[in-house]
Design a protein around this motif. Structure first.
Motif, PDB file in Angstrom:
ATOM      1  N   THR A   9       0.826  -1.177  -0.092  1.00 21.99           N
ATOM      2  CA  THR A   9      -0.059  -0.079  -0.102  1.00 21.99           C
ATOM      3  C   THR A   9       0.925   1.245  -0.035  1.00 21.99           C
ATOM      4  O   THR A   9       2.035   1.228   0.493  1.00 21.99           O
ATOM      5  CB  THR A   9      -0.953  -0.069   1.157  1.00 21.99           C
ATOM      6  OG1 THR A   9      -1.817   1.363   1.138  1.00 21.99           O
ATOM      7  CG2 THR A   9      -0.185  -0.065   2.679  1.00 21.99           C
ATOM      8  N   PRO A 287     -11.314  -0.368   1.500  1.00 23.04           N
ATOM      9  CA  PRO A 287     -10.416  -1.191   1.709  1.00 23.04           C
ATOM     10  C   PRO A 287     -10.681  -2.440   2.434  1.00 23.04           C
ATOM     11  O   PRO A 287     -10.244  -3.702   2.053  1.00 23.04           O
ATOM     12  CB  PRO A 287      -9.487  -0.506   2.593  1.00 23.04           C
ATOM     13  CG  PRO A 287      -9.889   0.464   3.441  1.00 23.04           C
ATOM     14  CD  PRO A 287     -11.335   0.893   2.356  1.00 23.04           C
ATOM     15  N   TYR A 290     -12.553  -4.625  -0.231  1.00 24.11           N
ATOM     16  CA  TYR A 290     -11.537  -5.002  -1.137  1.00 24.11           C
ATOM     17  C   TYR A 290     -10.881  -5.954  -0.814  1.00 24.11           C
ATOM     18  O   TYR A 290     -10.387  -7.054  -1.655  1.00 24.11           O
ATOM     19  CB  TYR A 290     -10.532  -3.663  -1.348  1.00 24.11           C
ATOM     20  CG  TYR A 290      -9.721  -3.648  -2.498  1.00 24.11           C
ATOM     21  CD1 TYR A 290      -9.769  -3.446  -3.815  1.00 24.11           C
ATOM     22  CD2 TYR A 290      -8.294  -3.929  -2.327  1.00 24.11           C
ATOM     23  CE1 TYR A 290      -9.190  -3.611  -4.795  1.00 24.11           C
ATOM     24  CE2 TYR A 290      -7.448  -3.734  -3.313  1.00 24.11           C
ATOM     25  CZ  TYR A 290      -7.709  -3.683  -4.368  1.00 24.11           C
ATOM     26  OH  TYR A 290      -6.823  -3.576  -5.330  1.00 24.11           O
ATOM     27  N   LYS A 332      -9.429  -5.468  -8.940  1.00 27.46           N
ATOM     28  CA  LYS A 332      -8.378  -5.512  -8.060  1.00 27.46           C
ATOM     29  C   LYS A 332      -6.952  -5.017  -8.807  1.00 27.46           C
ATOM     30  O   LYS A 332      -7.096  -4.855  -9.951  1.00 27.46           O
ATOM     31  CB  LYS A 332      -7.808  -6.957  -7.342  1.00 27.46           C
ATOM     32  CG  LYS A 332      -9.100  -7.890  -6.890  1.00 27.46           C
ATOM     33  CD  LYS A 332      -9.469  -7.234  -5.550  1.00 27.46           C
ATOM     34  CE  LYS A 332     -10.598  -8.165  -4.775  1.00 27.46           C
ATOM     35  NZ  LYS A 332     -11.166  -7.709  -3.770  1.00 27.46           N
ATOM     36  N   TRP A 342      -3.369  -1.035  -2.689  1.00 25.20           N
ATOM     37  CA  TRP A 342      -4.347  -0.043  -2.435  1.00 25.20           C
ATOM     38  C   TRP A 342      -3.814   1.242  -2.042  1.00 25.20           C
ATOM     39  O   TRP A 342      -2.746   1.318  -1.371  1.00 25.20           O
ATOM     40  CB  TRP A 342      -5.305  -0.460  -1.294  1.00 25.20           C
ATOM     41  CG  TRP A 342      -6.480   0.491  -1.150  1.00 25.20           C
ATOM     42  CD1 TRP A 342      -6.635   1.100  -0.030  1.00 25.20           C
ATOM     43  CD2 TRP A 342      -7.564   0.465  -1.697  1.00 25.20           C
ATOM     44  NE1 TRP A 342      -7.604   1.907  -0.071  1.00 25.20           N
ATOM     45  CE2 TRP A 342      -8.562   1.238  -1.121  1.00 25.20           C
ATOM     46  CE3 TRP A 342      -8.155  -0.292  -2.934  1.00 25.20           C
ATOM     47  CZ2 TRP A 342      -9.678   1.691  -1.798  1.00 25.20           C
ATOM     48  CZ3 TRP A 342      -9.485   0.055  -3.364  1.00 25.20           C
ATOM     49  CH2 TRP A 342     -10.084   1.314  -2.840  1.00 25.20           C
ATOM     50  N   GLU A 344      -4.911   4.068   0.091  1.00 28.39           N
ATOM     51  CA  GLU A 344      -5.601   4.406   1.173  1.00 28.39           C
ATOM     52  C   GLU A 344      -6.464   5.817   1.127  1.00 28.39           C
ATOM     53  O   GLU A 344      -7.448   5.994   1.398  1.00 28.39           O
ATOM     54  CB  GLU A 344      -5.242   4.112   2.813  1.00 28.39           C
ATOM     55  CG  GLU A 344      -6.461   3.858   3.470  1.00 28.39           C
ATOM     56  CD  GLU A 344      -6.321   2.729   4.469  1.00 28.39           C
ATOM     57  OE1 GLU A 344      -5.052   2.264   4.604  1.00 28.39           O
ATOM     58  OE2 GLU A 344      -7.462   2.324   4.680  1.00 28.39           O
ATOM     59  N   GLY A 349      -9.046   7.082  -5.170  1.00 28.02           N
ATOM     60  CA  GLY A 349      -9.176   5.673  -5.173  1.00 28.02           C
ATOM     61  C   GLY A 349      -8.288   5.092  -6.075  1.00 28.02           C
ATOM     62  O   GLY A 349      -7.209   5.496  -6.922  1.00 28.02           O
TER      63      GLY A 349
END
Length: 632
Positions: A9, A287, A290, A332, A342, A344, A349
């Motif tokens: 991330t 998240p 996800y 994804k 991701w 965050e 996004g």
């Protein structure tokens, strides 16, 4: 970028939802990501922020298609033998139970219908392979996900019990008239690595139920922590590891029906069918879902009975058992090393460039040469889909569309060639694989192009193949299923003169100063933006105020009926599949949708929000309360 063998991330979460820092950080992040340069007009009215471009992330590593099979049938979560301890209306807390309000109408409904069935699910971190875990040169590494698993095990560990291991994602099968208690345990790691936050508040989308069991975003909990709307509930301040949700499984309009007929559980024309549950933790829904916190809840009744051999004259006899197959689609993105990625805190996004089907990338589903009911669900976070069924030469095949948003249509739509679903929308289709010789390969293809989280772009052939079907055998038994010409009637709409007297509420979904807003404001967990009398019927105008985004709007508690759609004041037709009852309304750019809604049977706090969950987490959500004047 953090590499821990599990995920990566750009911004590891240090702010979890216990304080104001998270929301303040989101506001500052959005402002910082917007240019300080102001022009004379806003995204709708007022100053306009010149925002930075959509973030550009490296593409996911390539993956080889059609290397892993999905299970031939979905195995649901087994029921528990009894409720221990009882989940009575007034909770008797122990030191492991999270705070909760007393279950509304528990004693009344259980007395009328019998004791509830118990299901136990645990939110936990498990190892997972999105692509075959090859010993040599795997396309993606084995890593961890968060998901709901049966308390006796998870999809990656063989069961020690005699019954088959539940399949992924977790699926509950329930029936109207048989109440359920779902006990959701939270065993997510408190000191987790990567994005998301290890609290949960589970929402069953879109069951008709009381506020305390609806998964209100700030009702989250884990060991040692309780959300701000739970913290004063229970002797331990709401800081527990499990919470009981009471799902009465009665039709909406329960009170009206019993007042009219004296018996029954409501109007069967209000039945739901394909539901799903997911985490709804405030600021972290995107998240957490996800990462995998989602599952199916399939609900049956005497009309949609789940038995294609049902002898009842009222039963539809749709494909059932192994031939009733839920499919969850999620976009994804993976980092260059192959770990789930991701960003965050970016207000735009992350748009995934890989599509998972029941947690797998480009899997194969072996099917018998007979009819199947496929329940399609878009879990998000941001990608919309327009699916086509094609053969190996990309020639379109036909299927029958029977349900949208979990609601059976009045009549099936035969000979369909496409099905479009926004985030959180569901579509049930019936495909007759008996039309194809054994050995035939078919593909589910997404032709809806999208290059940002803001909205879809256009439809273009040939599209991206996301799922392969292989017709590999005749059915072991005769196919007794059917798709009749009539499915489930719709409750009648009020007459025009009654509609003209109803209260109208206008909700504008907009972007201001780089933030997502409803009527110009961010979500306020403590203060309702509307107070609605229990039993009231209203018209809600959902308005896309700015032209650059598409918002799938979800309304909790009740289904709605679309009365009209317009774009820039010009009326546009309502598509046939949207003419039934719905709980997700695709608000495309400058569209206005008028929705008829009733607020029945239960009271308390509920929300409406954009189900592009990135927008939701950045506060495009509104609280509204249903109140009973008789309780005043």
């Amino acid at each position: 970028m953090k590499k821990n063998g599990k995920q990566s991330t750009r911004a590891r979460s240090q702010d979890t939802p216990e304080g104001p820092d998270r929301r303040s950080f989101l506001k500052l992040s959005a402002a910082a990501m917007a240019s300080p340069l102001l022009l004379g007009a806003s995204d709708s009215e007022g100053p306009v922020w010149i925002t930075t471009p959509q973030p550009v992330f490296p593409p996911s590593p390539p993956t080889r298609p059609w290397m892993e099979e999905l299970p031939r049938e979905i195995v649901p979560i087994p029921q528990e033998p009894a409720l221990t301890p009882p989940a009575e209306a007034a909770p008797k807390f122990d030191d492991k139970e999270a705070g909760r309000e007393p279950h509304q109408r528990f004693d009344e409904i259980v007395t009328a219908l019998g004791g509830p069935t118990l299901y136990e699910l645990t939110a936990k971190e498990i190892p997972w392979s999105f692509h075959p875990d090859l010993p040599i040169h795997p396309d993606l590494p084995r890593q961890t996900v968060w998901t709901y698993v049966h308390k006796h095990g998870d999809p990656t560990v063989p069961e020690t019990r005699q019954d088959p291991a539940p399949t992924f994602p977790s699926t509950i099968v329930a029936r109207y008239g048989k109440p359920v208690v779902c006990r959701f345990h939270n065993e997510l790691p408190k000191n987790h690595q990567g994005f998301g936050s290890p609290e949960i508040s589970t929402h069953l989308h879109n069951l008709h139920m009381s506020s305390g069991c609806d998964g209100y975003p700030s009702d989250y909990y884990r060991e040692g922590k309780a959300g701000p709307t739970l913290k004063d509930i229970g002797p331990n301040g709401g800081k527990g590891t499990f919470k009981d949700h009471f799902y009465p499984n009665v039709y909406a309009g329960y009170d009206d029906w019993r007042a009219k007929y004296g018996v029954g559980i409501g109007d069967p024309n209000e039945a739901l069918g394909t539901l799903w549950f997911h985490d709804h933790t405030e600021d972290f829904t995107a998240p957490n879902v996800y990462r995998g916190l989602a599952g199916f809840y399939l609900l049956f009744d005497p009309i949609d009975s789940g038995d294609e051999a049902d002898p009842s004259s009222t039963a539809l006899r749709l494909p059932s058992g192994p031939y009733d197959y839920p499919l969850a689609f999620g976009d994804k993105r993976f980092d260059p090393q192959g770990y789930l990625f991701w960003d965050e805190f970016h207000v735009e996004g992350v748009l995934g460039d890989k599509v998972t089907v029941n947690g797998k990338i480009e899997p194969v589903l072996p099917v018998d040469a007979r009819k199947y009911r496929l329940r399609l669900l878009n879990t998000g976070p941001s990608r919309f889909y327009e699916f086509y069924l094609v053969d190996g030469r990309d020639r379109e095949q036909t299927f029958t569309y029977i349900a949208n948003d979990g609601n059976l249509l009045p009549a099936p739509l035969f000979n369909q060639r496409k099905v479009r679903i926004a985030v959180a929308e569901r579509a049930d289709i019936v495909v007759d694989f008996s039309r194809y010789p054994i050995g035939t390969a078919l593909y589910l293809v997404n032709r809806l192009r999208q290059d940002s989280t803001r909205k879809p772009k256009d439809v273009k052939k040939p599209g991206t193949r996301v799922l392969k079907f292989v017709v590999d055998r005749p059915p072991p038994q005769q196919d007794l299923s059917q798709v009749p010409n009539a499915l489930r009637e719709l409750p009648p709409l009020p007459k025009a003169e009654e509609l003209a007297t109803l209260k109208v509420r206008r909700w504008e979904f907009d972007r201001k100063g780089g933030l997502w807003t409803v009527n110009g404001r961010l979500f306020d967990r403590h203060n309702p933006r509307a107070r609605i009398d229990k039993g009231a019927m209203e018209i809600w105008e959902l308005v896309g105020k700015s032209g650059g985004w598409s918002h799938p709007i979800h309304l909790h508690l009740e289904e709605g009926r679309i009365l009209s759609k317009s774009v820039d004041g010009v009326t546009v037709p309502i598509p046939p599949h949207e003419r039934g009852r719905k709980d997700v309304f695709e608000l495309d750019q400058t569209m206005t949708i008028k929705v008829l809604v009733r607020f029945r049977d239960f009271t308390g706090k509920y929300v409406m929000h954009c189900h592009n969950v990135i927008h939701e987490d950045h506060a495009m959500m509104v609280r509204w309360d249903v109140e009973d004047k008789n309780d005043a």
